[in-house]
Design an enzyme around this catalytic site. Structure first.
Site, mmCIF file in Angstrom:
data_model
loop_
_atom_site.group_PDB
_atom_site.id
_atom_site.type_symbol
_atom_site.label_atom_id
_atom_site.label_comp_id
_atom_site.label_asym_id
_atom_site.label_seq_id
_atom_site.Cartn_x
_atom_site.Cartn_y
_atom_site.Cartn_z
ATOM 1 N N HIS A 9 7.470 3.231 7.023
ATOM 2 C CA HIS A 9 6.032 2.993 6.911
ATOM 3 C C HIS A 9 5.761 1.632 6.267
ATOM 4 C CE1 HIS A 9 5.791 3.585 2.549
ATOM 5 N NE2 HIS A 9 6.663 4.571 2.708
ATOM 6 N N GLU A 82 9.498 12.421 3.484
ATOM 7 C CA GLU A 82 10.103 11.748 2.345
ATOM 8 C C GLU A 82 10.944 12.753 1.553
ATOM 9 O OE1 GLU A 82 11.485 9.502 0.787
ATOM 10 O OE2 GLU A 82 9.903 8.171 0.032
#
Length: 200
Positions: A9, A82
């Site tokens: 990201h 994550e």
């Protein structure tokens, strides 16, 4: 072979200073939005069959310009989440430097869990199993996976045969692309941490 473009990201206000982890409400900052737009431009024209993303806000926002440009929907997938940082979620990295458990977590990732969270081995297994599922779902196609730095690093390390305790030797920058081809009996690593499109 299936070509997977692993994208970290773009930047947020927490990038490099805090462990955002799985905290909600962390979106891209101004620089990150510009990075995401530029990334979409780099991917334009590639035969991308599908776009997958961690379901967190910052990854979905990074995927959105790519999906819009290509006319595709982003598919959220928890395999690409994550690391679960547990008690460290949202903490400033500088404030953890004197924490013995945090130092051990960074020194021996193969054996030390995040405090109240998961082992790096668990995150690596999630990533690899998710990627292998995409290999079976998208034979001879190109897919995008937007995720997070350490899980992407762990996946690259797995396919390169690099032990987790050495994976810090790899760098995965915000909005970078790491390209891997996965076959039934072969793997090719085409690029790692590319920020300029040389892999295309």
């Amino acid at each position: 072979m299936t070509r997977v473009l692993l994208i970290r990201h773009a930047t947020t206000e927490a990038t490099g200073t805090h462990l955002a982890g799985r905290a909600a409400g962390i979106g891209l900052d101004g620089q990150g939005r510009r990075q995401a737009q530029a990334l979409a431009g780099r991917l334009a024209g590639l035969p991308i069959a599908a776009i997958y993303s961690s379901p967190l806000q910052r990854t979905l926002e990074t995927a959105e310009p790519i999906a819009r440009l290509l006319g595709r929907e982003t598919i959220p997938c928890e395999d690409f989440l994550e690391i679960e940082f547990g008690e460290w979620t949202g903490r400033a990295i500088a404030g953890l430097e004197d924490d013995a458990a945090f130092r051990r977590f960074n020194a021996v990732r193969s054996r030390a869990p995040a405090a109240g969270g998961e082992y790096m081995l668990q995150a690596q297994a999630r990533m690899v199993l998710g990627l292998e599922a995409l290999r079976l779902r998208h034979p001879r196609q190109t897919v995008v996976v937007v995720g997070h730095g350490d899980p992407i690093k762990a996946a690259v390390a797995y396919y390169a045969g690099i032990p987790l305790d050495l994976f810090h030797r790899l760098e995965i920058d915000p909005a970078s692309v790491s390209a891997i081809e996965l076959g039934d009996d072969a793997v090719r690593i085409l690029a790692v941490n590319d920020t300029g499109g040389a892999w295309a």
